[in-house]
Design a protein around this motif. Sequence first.
Motif, PDB file in Angstrom:
ATOM      1  N   ILE A 175       0.817  -1.306   0.082  1.00 49.42           N
ATOM      2  CA  ILE A 175       0.039  -0.096   0.055  1.00 49.42           C
ATOM      3  C   ILE A 175       0.972   1.237  -0.095  1.00 49.42           C
ATOM      4  N   TYR A 176       1.919   1.397   0.824  1.00 46.15           N
ATOM      5  CA  TYR A 176       2.901   2.233   0.719  1.00 46.15           C
ATOM      6  C   TYR A 176       3.523   2.845  -0.844  1.00 46.15           C
ATOM      7  N   GLU A 177       3.901   1.567  -1.389  1.00 40.51           N
ATOM      8  CA  GLU A 177       4.486   1.636  -2.857  1.00 40.51           C
ATOM      9  C   GLU A 177       3.308   2.192  -3.563  1.00 40.51           C
ATOM     10  N   ALA A 178       2.042   1.704  -3.469  1.00 43.78           N
ATOM     11  CA  ALA A 178       0.988   2.240  -4.309  1.00 43.78           C
ATOM     12  C   ALA A 178       0.707   3.621  -4.061  1.00 43.78           C
ATOM     13  N   LEU A 179       0.840   4.064  -2.911  1.00 40.53           N
ATOM     14  CA  LEU A 179       0.626   5.764  -2.340  1.00 40.53           C
ATOM     15  C   LEU A 179       1.833   6.394  -2.868  1.00 40.53           C
ATOM     16  N   GLU A 180       2.629   5.898  -2.682  1.00 44.45           N
ATOM     17  CA  GLU A 180       4.190   6.685  -3.377  1.00 44.45           C
ATOM     18  C   GLU A 180       4.018   6.975  -4.858  1.00 44.45           C
ATOM     19  N   SER A 181       3.704   5.773  -5.696  1.00 38.62           N
ATOM     20  CA  SER A 181       3.539   5.910  -6.987  1.00 38.62           C
ATOM     21  C   SER A 181       2.550   6.971  -7.369  1.00 38.62           C
ATOM     22  N   ARG A 182       1.518   7.130  -6.334  1.00 33.09           N
ATOM     23  CA  ARG A 182       0.063   8.017  -6.896  1.00 33.09           C
ATOM     24  C   ARG A 182       0.896   9.443  -6.737  1.00 33.09           C
ATOM     25  N   LEU A 183       1.322   9.739  -5.475  1.00 36.69           N
ATOM     26  CA  LEU A 183       2.174  10.972  -5.079  1.00 36.69           C
ATOM     27  C   LEU A 183       3.173  11.494  -6.156  1.00 36.69           C
ATOM     28  N   LYS A 184       4.106  10.599  -6.535  1.00 36.78           N
ATOM     29  CA  LYS A 184       4.830  10.813  -7.733  1.00 36.78           C
ATOM     30  C   LYS A 184       4.494  11.529  -8.867  1.00 36.78           C
ATOM     31  N   LYS A 185       3.177  10.807  -9.425  1.00 39.80           N
ATOM     32  CA  LYS A 185       2.687  11.324 -10.591  1.00 39.80           C
ATOM     33  C   LYS A 185       1.929  12.724 -10.375  1.00 39.80           C
ATOM     34  N   THR A 186       1.544  13.109  -9.256  1.00 46.92           N
ATOM     35  CA  THR A 186       1.179  14.398  -8.841  1.00 46.92           C
ATOM     36  C   THR A 186       2.210  15.525  -8.781  1.00 46.92           C
ATOM     37  N   GLY A 187       3.503  14.954  -8.586  1.00 46.08           N
ATOM     38  CA  GLY A 187       4.498  16.048  -8.537  1.00 46.08           C
ATOM     39  C   GLY A 187       5.134  16.133  -7.036  1.00 46.08           C
ATOM     40  N   ILE A 188       4.629  15.259  -6.405  1.00 40.27           N
ATOM     41  CA  ILE A 188       5.340  15.333  -4.983  1.00 40.27           C
ATOM     42  C   ILE A 188       6.650  14.975  -5.121  1.00 40.27           C
ATOM     43  N   LEU A 189       7.533  15.698  -4.453  1.00 41.99           N
ATOM     44  CA  LEU A 189       9.089  15.136  -4.471  1.00 41.99           C
ATOM     45  C   LEU A 189       9.503  14.746  -2.931  1.00 41.99           C
ATOM     46  N   ASN A 190       9.164  15.136  -1.915  1.00 41.86           N
ATOM     47  CA  ASN A 190       9.379  14.701  -0.424  1.00 41.86           C
ATOM     48  C   ASN A 190       8.518  14.061   0.391  1.00 41.86           C
TER      49      ASN A 190
END
Length: 186
Positions: free
Chosen positions: A102-117
């Motif tokens: 679930i963390y990897e899925a969340l990270e993937s979604r956030l990366k697509k939005t432009g989140i960096l940190n």
Amino acid sequence: MNHIIIRDAQLEDAARLLEIYAYYVKKTAITFEYEVPSLAEFEERIKKTKARYPYLVIERDGVIEGYAYAGPFVGRAAYDWSCELTVYLDRNARKCGLGRKIYEALESRLKKTGILNLYACIGYPEKEDRYLNRNSAEFHAHLGFVKVGEFHKCGYKFGNWYHMIWMEKIIGEHCSAQPPVEFGLK
């Protein structure tokens, strides 16, 4: 046979998510919250989070076993490229890979939005006890987070003082002309 699904949380999931969370409030110092929120309050938290950030659930064989979501880091516009992550798993579903999924899925979604940190605020015991161990810090380290700060004896629960640590993971490139974050992307 384990059939795993990760999907967006819905308001109809709130009762099950609150059931998972209630254990941590009542029995652990993983959250420094003292009282289990009402269902209505928990639903409002989900709505508020989903207005801007992903809020995911993980199901195993049709049963919700956990949830993870992102939220603002500090809350000022200059911090838009950073967010804080939270994950809770059913107490009987830990140590079987669901947290990582679930963390990897969340990270993937956030990366697509432009989140960096990515940041995680973690209760941390000076000495492990029945309410708090170091598993959360170890879990985050295993996923590539590094400890960047520690506050000493800042949380008090069950008659004990606990430290709090911040862990960080950089998931994108920082540019001098950084494009804006596209909040709400699926």
